[in-house]
Each structure stands twice: as C-alpha cells, then as structure tokens.
Write an enzyme that holds these catalytic residues in place. Structure first.
Site, PDB file in Angstrom:
ATOM      1  CE1 TYR A  63      -3.021  -3.051   0.238  1.00  0.00           C
ATOM      2  CE2 TYR A  63      -3.371  -2.618   2.568  1.00  0.00           C
ATOM      3  CZ  TYR A  63      -3.598  -3.374   1.433  1.00  0.00           C
ATOM      4  OH  TYR A  63      -4.444  -4.451   1.518  1.00  0.00           O
ATOM      5  CB  ALA A 212     -19.159  -4.671  -2.647  1.00  0.00           C
ATOM      6  CG  LEU A 216     -22.538  -4.463  -0.104  1.00  0.00           C
ATOM      7  CD1 LEU A 216     -21.655  -5.473   0.618  1.00  0.00           C
ATOM      8  CD2 LEU A 216     -23.968  -4.998  -0.243  1.00  0.00           C
ATOM      9  CB  THR A 217     -22.430   2.696   1.261  1.00  0.00           C
ATOM     10  OG1 THR A 217     -22.244   3.223  -0.069  1.00  0.00           O
ATOM     11  CG2 THR A 217     -21.089   2.208   1.795  1.00  0.00           C
TER      12      THR A 217
HETATM   13  N1  LIG Z   1      -5.509  -8.772   1.208  1.00  0.00           N
HETATM   14  C1  LIG Z   1      -5.901  -8.239   0.074  1.00  0.00           C
HETATM   15  O1  LIG Z   1      -5.574  -8.720  -1.029  1.00  0.00           O
HETATM   16  C2  LIG Z   1      -6.770  -7.013   0.133  1.00  0.00           C
HETATM   17  C3  LIG Z   1      -7.452  -6.578  -1.018  1.00  0.00           C
HETATM   18  C4  LIG Z   1      -8.279  -5.464  -0.909  1.00  0.00           C
HETATM   19  C5  LIG Z   1      -8.393  -4.787   0.308  1.00  0.00           C
HETATM   20  N2  LIG Z   1      -7.700  -5.226   1.415  1.00  0.00           N
HETATM   21  C6  LIG Z   1      -7.826  -4.544   2.726  1.00  0.00           C
HETATM   22  O2  LIG Z   1      -9.208  -4.431   3.030  1.00  0.00           O
HETATM   23  C7  LIG Z   1      -9.531  -3.057   3.309  1.00  0.00           C
HETATM   24  C8  LIG Z   1     -10.960  -2.795   2.876  1.00  0.00           C
HETATM   25  O3  LIG Z   1     -11.205  -3.189   1.526  1.00  0.00           O
HETATM   26  P1  LIG Z   1     -11.500  -2.124   0.358  1.00  0.00           P
HETATM   27  O4  LIG Z   1     -10.950  -0.814   0.740  1.00  0.00           O
HETATM   28  O5  LIG Z   1     -11.067  -2.781  -0.910  1.00  0.00           O
HETATM   29  O6  LIG Z   1     -13.091  -2.082   0.266  1.00  0.00           O
HETATM   30  P2  LIG Z   1     -14.304  -1.640   1.236  1.00  0.00           P
HETATM   31  O7  LIG Z   1     -13.873  -1.604   2.637  1.00  0.00           O
HETATM   32  O8  LIG Z   1     -15.414  -2.518   0.852  1.00  0.00           O
HETATM   33  O9  LIG Z   1     -14.633  -0.178   0.694  1.00  0.00           O
HETATM   34  C9  LIG Z   1     -13.978   0.954   1.187  1.00  0.00           C
HETATM   35  C10 LIG Z   1     -14.480   2.190   0.451  1.00  0.00           C
HETATM   36  O10 LIG Z   1     -15.908   2.241   0.490  1.00  0.00           O
HETATM   37  C11 LIG Z   1     -16.350   3.569   0.669  1.00  0.00           C
HETATM   38  N3  LIG Z   1     -17.049   3.677   1.960  1.00  0.00           N
HETATM   39  C12 LIG Z   1     -16.702   3.107   3.136  1.00  0.00           C
HETATM   40  N4  LIG Z   1     -17.597   3.431   4.101  1.00  0.00           N
HETATM   41  C13 LIG Z   1     -18.519   4.211   3.519  1.00  0.00           C
HETATM   42  C14 LIG Z   1     -19.702   4.856   3.983  1.00  0.00           C
HETATM   43  N5  LIG Z   1     -20.088   4.736   5.241  1.00  0.00           N
HETATM   44  N6  LIG Z   1     -20.416   5.597   3.100  1.00  0.00           N
HETATM   45  C15 LIG Z   1     -20.023   5.712   1.808  1.00  0.00           C
HETATM   46  N7  LIG Z   1     -18.922   5.130   1.308  1.00  0.00           N
HETATM   47  C16 LIG Z   1     -18.167   4.386   2.149  1.00  0.00           C
HETATM   48  C17 LIG Z   1     -15.121   4.460   0.655  1.00  0.00           C
HETATM   49  O11 LIG Z   1     -14.906   4.890  -0.684  1.00  0.00           O
HETATM   50  P3  LIG Z   1     -14.321   6.378  -0.988  1.00  0.00           P
HETATM   51  O12 LIG Z   1     -12.937   6.373  -0.442  1.00  0.00           O
HETATM   52  O13 LIG Z   1     -14.389   6.504  -2.471  1.00  0.00           O
HETATM   53  O14 LIG Z   1     -15.241   7.328  -0.270  1.00  0.00           O
HETATM   54  C18 LIG Z   1     -14.034   3.496   1.110  1.00  0.00           C
HETATM   55  O15 LIG Z   1     -12.742   3.897   0.689  1.00  0.00           O
HETATM   56  C19 LIG Z   1      -8.455  -2.253   2.582  1.00  0.00           C
HETATM   57  O16 LIG Z   1      -8.279  -0.976   3.141  1.00  0.00           O
HETATM   58  C20 LIG Z   1      -7.246  -3.149   2.789  1.00  0.00           C
HETATM   59  O17 LIG Z   1      -6.696  -2.931   4.083  1.00  0.00           O
HETATM   60  C21 LIG Z   1      -6.915  -6.343   1.330  1.00  0.00           C
END
Ligand SMILES: NC(=O)c1ccc[n+]([C@@H]2O[C@H](COP(=O)([O-])OP(=O)(O)OC[C@H]3O[C@@H](n4cnc5c(N)ncnc54)[C@H](OP(=O)(O)O)[C@@H]3O)[C@@H](O)[C@H]2O)c1
Length: 321
Positions: A63, A212, A216-217
């Site tokens: 990251y 997602a 999902l929000t």
């Molecule tokens: N191990 C792996 O291969 C892997 C892969 C992917 C992710 N991850 C980890 O998992 C974490 C989470 O996954 P992710 O970031 O891919 O997806 P997520 O948690 O499903 O989505 C996060 C995004 O959703 C939006 N969001 C979150 N809360 C919200 C709310 N209350 N209202 C409106 N929008 C909201 C924001 O987008 P905006 O920023 O555009 O507002 C936020 O950046 C990452 O930070 C990382 O640490 C790991």
C-alpha cells in the site's frame, strides 16, 4: 459486540478493524486505486475509528510502498495512542520474490510501523517464487525471533491454507488468519470451502472489501453519476456499473429497511451481517477515506441482527450475485 480472539492466538480484536489501503498516497503498484489522503485526513480517519471502539488496523507493504504503514504509525503517534494498546497487522508482498526476502525486509516493515509492533504478519498473496512451506517456515522464524507476534496469510485457497497451517504447526506456531474477499456480494470464499476449512482449523477469516468497495453503502445506487469519479481499477474490480446496481438494488433496499429497525445505515447492516452470520469465524476490515465512514464502520458493532434478519439477508445476497 464482544471482542474475539484472532484464530488460536491470544490476540483479542473487535469484530471490525480498519483497512488502510486508502493511506497509500497514490504511490506504487496499487496506490492509485484510491484518492490520495494527506496525513491530517488519515489521522482524522484513525481517530474516528478509535473513538468508535475499533481496536485494530490492517496495512501492507504494497500500500504505497510503506506509505500506508508510515501514515498509520504517524496517525497513532499523533493521537498519543500507546504502542501495544491497539493491534496492527501488515503484509509481506510475495510477487517475484523468494521466501528469503521475508527475513531481509522485516526490519524495513518494523521501521515503517515504529514504534508499533507487528501483531499479525501476513503473506499477501500465494504467488511467491518459493513454496508455501519455505514461506511459512520463514514466517515461523520471525515469530521465534520475536519480530512478529502471529502469522496469517491472504488470498490463500482452502488447500494452501491447510498446507500453511501444517507447516506452522510443526513449528508450534498457529496459522491465525486468512484475509480474503468476502461480503454480501462475494460469497466465493464460502463456495470454495474456505469457511469450512477455517472453522475446522480454528483460523479467522479477515474479510476485505466488506462493503464491495462502497456498493453496499447504497451511495452509487443513489447517485450513479459518481461512478465516473472513482478509479478505473475500482470500477473493474467491483464491476461497478449499471448492471451491478440493478441486480443489487433489492438487497440495498432490504439493508435500509432492516437498518431502520436498528437505527443503522445500510453499510452498518452489511458489516454486522458479515461478522455475525458465520459466528465468530469472520472479522472485517472496511476501508475509509473520511472520518464519518470510519465512525459508521465502528457503529456497525452496536446492534444485533435477529436470526430472521440474518437469514433473509443471506437469501437476498445469493439473489444479488
Ligand atoms: N488482502 C488483500 O488482497 C486485500 C485486497 C483489498 C483490500 N484489502 C484490505 O481491506 C480493506 C478494505 O477493503 P476495500 O478498501 O477494498 O473495500 P471496502 O472496505 O469494501 O470499501 C472501502 C471504500 O468504500 C467507501 N465507503 C466506506 N464506508 C462508507 C460509507 N459509510 N459511506 C459511503 N462510502 C463508504 C469508501 O470509498 P471512498 O474512499 O471513495 O469514499 C471506502 O474507501 C483495505 O483498506 C485493505 O486494508 C486487502
């Protein structure tokens, strides 16, 4: 919601942690996925998470080539959080590297996160140039040397997870977690036997992209025009487009209806379902780019879905995929 043990370790965590890929500052292979946040904005996100009761954070070397780790450590320092009072998980990046690189780069990881210790060290992907055995043996060396407290993997299949578990068990070290993509819109971990294997081995599944990536929000259903503002990578990874929005709309409506019963939002119900439906096996790490999002994520631990609500969301989730 009560704290849970991460796998068979003595590490206690809240069912919801905070993912910090969003702190990459646009750098590196996958840093451009999210809009860049400065240190002040990231610190506000971390503060909201802590104020809401979140007790752990997930980051990774990839990251922003250490940017997220440094930014997280900086935020915790600025907020005067005592080292050891929250838990920090990070990940080694295996692509085009051998197991020997794990030992060669651990000091760099510790330096980026200093003064926070590495509670959980994860192998980010199963695609290293070395065998699972060699990688996990090296991870066990790190535990023995006191460099990291516990070992996890990420994106490992059920078979690879089982092998990782066996290699570590021979060294007296538990495999505590496998971080995989799971949400109401992605049940592949369950379909591929990961949940059953994780339960049998006593391994926690850490759900990434649990919202997602925002779908999902319900925000993109409310304002599809904003899809154009997110990165191409994000649109592709989450199939973010009109077809997905149409297919998932009934689920979003149900999340909102159920949320109204609990004074909660759609995203809070989605996260609560994820960390409740399979008992204690699944914990989740939603990402956030604003304090309000982190506060909302933490608030998802503040109510209990009824068995009927859990079942009805299970059904709608299958229909929405
Ligand atoms: N191990 C792996 O291969 C892997 C892969 C992917 C992710 N991850 C980890 O998992 C974490 C989470 O996954 P992710 O970031 O891919 O997806 P997520 O948690 O499903 O989505 C996060 C995004 O959703 C939006 N969001 C979150 N809360 C919200 C709310 N209350 N209202 C409106 N929008 C909201 C924001 O987008 P905006 O920023 O555009 O507002 C936020 O950046 C990452 O930070 C990382 O640490 C790991």
């Amino acid at each position: 919601m009560d704290k849970r043990r991460l796998g068979k370790s003595d590490i206690e965590i809240t069912p919801i942690g905070l993912g910090t890929w969003q702190f990459s500052k646009g750098k590196g292979l996958i840093g451009g996925f999210w809009k860049s946040l400065d240190d002040e904005a990231a610190t506000a996100v971390v503060k909201a998470a802590l104020d809401g009761g979140i007790s752990w954070f997930d980051t990774a070397e990839i990251y922003g080539r250490g940017n997220s780790e440094r930014c997280l450590a900086g935020a915790l320092t600025a907020l005067k959080v005592a080292p050891g009072s929250v838990r920090v998980a990070t990940k080694w990046w295996p692509l085009l590297r051998t197991a020997g690189n794990i030992g060669r780069t651990i000091e760099k990881r510790l330096e980026c996160l200093a003064p926070w210790p590495i509670d959980l060290y994860q192998i980010h992907q199963p695609f290293s140039l070395s065998s699972v055995r060699a990688q996990l043996d090296t991870m066990a060396d790190l535990v023995e040397a006191g460099k990291v407290k516990a070992v996890g993997v990420s994106n490992f299949s059920a078979a690879a997870m089982e092998e990782a578990h066996k290699v570590l068990a021979k060294r007296g070290v538990p495999l505590v977690s496998n971080q995989v993509r799971i949400s109401l819109l992605d049940r592949s971990a369950e379909e591929k036997g990961l949940l059953e294997t994780a339960r049998r081995l006593g391994v926690s599944l850490i759900a990434y992209s649990p919202l997602a990536q925002g779908i999902l929000t319900g925000r993109f259903h409310d304002d599809p025009g904003t899809i154009a503002q997110v990165s191409r990578g994000r649109r592709m990874t989450s199939a973010l487009g009109p077809e997905t929005l149409a297919r998932t709309r009934p689920l979003i409506e149900a999340l909102r209806r159920i949320g109204d019963e609990h004074g909660a939002t759609a995203s809070q119900v989605a996260l609560n379902w994820l960390v409740s439906f399979w008992g204690e096996t699944v914990v989740a790490i939603p990402g956030a780019s604003r304090p309000g999002q982190a506060k909302e994520a933490a608030g998802s631990m503040g109510f209990r879905l009824s068995p009927a609500e859990l079942t009805s969301l299970d059904r709608l989730s299958r229909e929405a995929r």
